[in-house]
Design a protein around this motif. Structure first.
Motif, PDB file in Angstrom:
ATOM      1  N   LEU A 174       0.847  -1.219   0.006  1.00 36.83           N
ATOM      2  CA  LEU A 174       0.061  -0.216   0.042  1.00 36.83           C
ATOM      3  C   LEU A 174       0.986   1.300  -0.056  1.00 36.83           C
ATOM      4  N   TYR A 175       1.013   2.165  -1.099  1.00 34.46           N
ATOM      5  CA  TYR A 175       1.763   3.092  -1.238  1.00 34.46           C
ATOM      6  C   TYR A 175       0.658   4.266  -1.561  1.00 34.46           C
ATOM      7  N   ARG A 176       0.741   5.372  -0.738  1.00 36.63           N
ATOM      8  CA  ARG A 176       0.010   6.590  -0.833  1.00 36.63           C
ATOM      9  C   ARG A 176      -1.475   6.328  -1.298  1.00 36.63           C
ATOM     10  N   GLU A 177      -2.035   5.324  -0.342  1.00 41.97           N
ATOM     11  CA  GLU A 177      -3.399   5.059  -0.551  1.00 41.97           C
ATOM     12  C   GLU A 177      -3.471   4.361  -1.846  1.00 41.97           C
ATOM     13  N   ARG A 178      -2.680   3.575  -2.633  1.00 45.70           N
ATOM     14  CA  ARG A 178      -2.757   2.994  -3.563  1.00 45.70           C
ATOM     15  C   ARG A 178      -2.201   1.474  -3.227  1.00 45.70           C
ATOM     16  N   ARG A 179      -2.950   0.442  -4.098  1.00 46.89           N
ATOM     17  CA  ARG A 179      -2.519  -0.879  -3.912  1.00 46.89           C
ATOM     18  C   ARG A 179      -1.615  -1.214  -4.992  1.00 46.89           C
ATOM     19  N   ILE A 180      -0.429  -1.468  -4.826  1.00 46.90           N
ATOM     20  CA  ILE A 180       0.518  -1.850  -5.776  1.00 46.90           C
ATOM     21  C   ILE A 180       0.943  -3.585  -5.574  1.00 46.90           C
ATOM     22  N   ARG A 181       0.729  -4.100  -6.807  1.00 45.71           N
ATOM     23  CA  ARG A 181       1.124  -5.623  -6.652  1.00 45.71           C
ATOM     24  C   ARG A 181       2.167  -5.837  -7.505  1.00 45.71           C
ATOM     25  N   GLN A 182       3.381  -6.646  -7.202  1.00 44.34           N
ATOM     26  CA  GLN A 182       4.414  -6.628  -8.135  1.00 44.34           C
ATOM     27  C   GLN A 182       4.863  -8.182  -7.940  1.00 44.34           C
ATOM     28  N   ARG A 183       5.201  -8.773  -9.022  1.00 44.85           N
ATOM     29  CA  ARG A 183       5.725  -9.930  -9.227  1.00 44.85           C
ATOM     30  C   ARG A 183       7.197 -10.275  -9.248  1.00 44.85           C
ATOM     31  N   LEU A 184       8.211 -10.883  -8.633  1.00 41.01           N
ATOM     32  CA  LEU A 184       9.571 -11.075  -8.950  1.00 41.01           C
ATOM     33  C   LEU A 184       9.458 -11.816  -9.862  1.00 41.01           C
ATOM     34  N   LEU A 185      10.705 -11.321 -10.971  1.00 42.18           N
ATOM     35  CA  LEU A 185      10.905 -11.974 -12.302  1.00 42.18           C
ATOM     36  C   LEU A 185      12.144 -12.670 -12.201  1.00 42.18           C
ATOM     37  N   ALA A 186      12.933 -11.936 -11.474  1.00 44.68           N
ATOM     38  CA  ALA A 186      14.375 -12.485 -11.286  1.00 44.68           C
ATOM     39  C   ALA A 186      15.217 -11.903  -9.985  1.00 44.68           C
ATOM     40  N   GLN A 187      15.952 -12.739  -9.510  1.00 43.45           N
ATOM     41  CA  GLN A 187      16.519 -12.333  -8.259  1.00 43.45           C
ATOM     42  C   GLN A 187      17.975 -13.036  -8.117  1.00 43.45           C
ATOM     43  N   SER A 188      18.994 -12.349  -7.820  1.00 40.28           N
ATOM     44  CA  SER A 188      20.272 -12.991  -7.595  1.00 40.28           C
ATOM     45  C   SER A 188      21.028 -12.325  -6.267  1.00 40.28           C
ATOM     46  N   ASP A 189      21.322 -13.246  -5.322  1.00 44.01           N
ATOM     47  CA  ASP A 189      21.989 -12.695  -4.299  1.00 44.01           C
ATOM     48  C   ASP A 189      23.389 -12.436  -4.695  1.00 44.01           C
ATOM     49  N   VAL A 190      23.907 -13.197  -5.399  1.00 42.13           N
ATOM     50  CA  VAL A 190      25.345 -13.140  -5.809  1.00 42.13           C
ATOM     51  C   VAL A 190      25.817 -11.590  -6.653  1.00 42.13           C
ATOM     52  N   GLU A 191      24.742 -11.496  -7.762  1.00 38.25           N
ATOM     53  CA  GLU A 191      24.674 -10.265  -8.489  1.00 38.25           C
ATOM     54  C   GLU A 191      24.031  -9.149  -7.716  1.00 38.25           C
ATOM     55  N   ARG A 192      23.455  -9.323  -6.559  1.00 41.18           N
ATOM     56  CA  ARG A 192      22.696  -8.402  -5.890  1.00 41.18           C
ATOM     57  C   ARG A 192      21.864  -7.636  -6.453  1.00 41.18           C
ATOM     58  N   PHE A 193      20.724  -8.131  -7.249  1.00 44.66           N
ATOM     59  CA  PHE A 193      19.484  -7.423  -8.118  1.00 44.66           C
ATOM     60  C   PHE A 193      18.371  -8.416  -7.917  1.00 44.66           C
ATOM     61  N   GLN A 194      17.364  -7.481  -8.399  1.00 45.84           N
ATOM     62  CA  GLN A 194      16.012  -8.185  -8.279  1.00 45.84           C
ATOM     63  C   GLN A 194      15.461  -7.144  -9.494  1.00 45.84           C
ATOM     64  N   THR A 195      14.574  -8.086 -10.180  1.00 48.62           N
ATOM     65  CA  THR A 195      13.740  -7.630 -11.365  1.00 48.62           C
ATOM     66  C   THR A 195      12.255  -7.811 -11.023  1.00 48.62           C
ATOM     67  N   TYR A 196      11.245  -6.936 -11.358  1.00 52.21           N
ATOM     68  CA  TYR A 196       9.870  -7.031 -11.024  1.00 52.21           C
ATOM     69  C   TYR A 196       9.116  -6.539 -12.091  1.00 52.21           C
ATOM     70  N   GLU A 197       7.846  -7.003 -12.304  1.00 58.41           N
ATOM     71  CA  GLU A 197       6.874  -6.324 -13.081  1.00 58.41           C
ATOM     72  C   GLU A 197       5.517  -6.282 -12.302  1.00 58.41           C
ATOM     73  N   PHE A 198       4.671  -5.261 -12.651  1.00 56.32           N
ATOM     74  CA  PHE A 198       3.289  -5.029 -11.878  1.00 56.32           C
ATOM     75  C   PHE A 198       2.392  -6.140 -12.359  1.00 56.32           C
ATOM     76  N   VAL A 199       1.586  -6.483 -11.213  1.00 57.77           N
ATOM     77  CA  VAL A 199       0.835  -7.655 -11.399  1.00 57.77           C
ATOM     78  C   VAL A 199      -0.691  -7.438 -12.169  1.00 57.77           C
ATOM     79  N   ASP A 200      -1.025  -6.000 -11.675  1.00 59.37           N
ATOM     80  CA  ASP A 200      -2.168  -5.688 -11.920  1.00 59.37           C
ATOM     81  C   ASP A 200      -2.187  -4.499 -12.934  1.00 59.37           C
ATOM     82  N   THR A 201      -3.154  -3.824 -13.596  1.00 60.79           N
ATOM     83  CA  THR A 201      -2.814  -2.863 -14.376  1.00 60.79           C
ATOM     84  C   THR A 201      -1.955  -1.618 -13.843  1.00 60.79           C
ATOM     85  N   PRO A 202      -1.174  -1.300 -14.224  1.00 54.33           N
ATOM     86  CA  PRO A 202      -0.164  -0.126 -13.672  1.00 54.33           C
ATOM     87  C   PRO A 202      -0.842   1.159 -13.425  1.00 54.33           C
TER      88      PRO A 202
END
Length: 113
Positions: free
Chosen positions: A17-45
């Motif tokens: 919940l951000y500024r009274e907006r519900r935001i749902r994000q799906r994790l697409l990729a993640q690496s502890d070694v490379e220290r990154f994460q990539t995500y996308e919106f689940v619902d309409t942006p």
């Protein structure tokens, strides 16, 4: 996190919940070694964009107990709005990074081993 998944499980959905907006994000990729994460919106942006994905990368800084954080997004949109939407996202990323910095400043520094 939805469905009891951990935050580092690819495919997991985080529900924020951000500024009274519900935001749902799906994790697409993640690496502890490379220290990154990539995500996308689940619902309409909340912005008029399509094919949105964002990546957050953390790079340790050798001098001191610090890190360099990069956050970027790729997306499609109406070409006449690209500059406006890029500026909006840049402002949001800056705000979120400031919030992260402030939160991390409150945490105790772990003792060296």
């Amino acid at each position: 996190m939805e469905d009891g998944k951990s935050g580092d499980t690819v495919g997991a959905v985080r529900n924020v919940l951000y500024r009274e907006r519900r935001i749902r994000q799906r994790l697409l990729a993640q690496s502890d070694v490379e220290r990154f994460q990539t995500y996308e919106f689940v619902d309409t942006p909340t912005l008029p964009v399509t094919d949105f994905s964002a990546t957050l990368r953390v790079t340790p800084v050798i001098d001191g107990d610090r890190a360099f954080i990069e956050w970027w997004a790729v997306f499609d949109c109406d070409p006449t709005r690209r500059v406006e939407l890029t500026q909006t996202l840049t402002g949001w990323f800056e705000t979120w990074l400031e919030s992260l910095r402030d939160e991390m400043a409150l945490r105790p520094v772990p003792a060296e081993i």
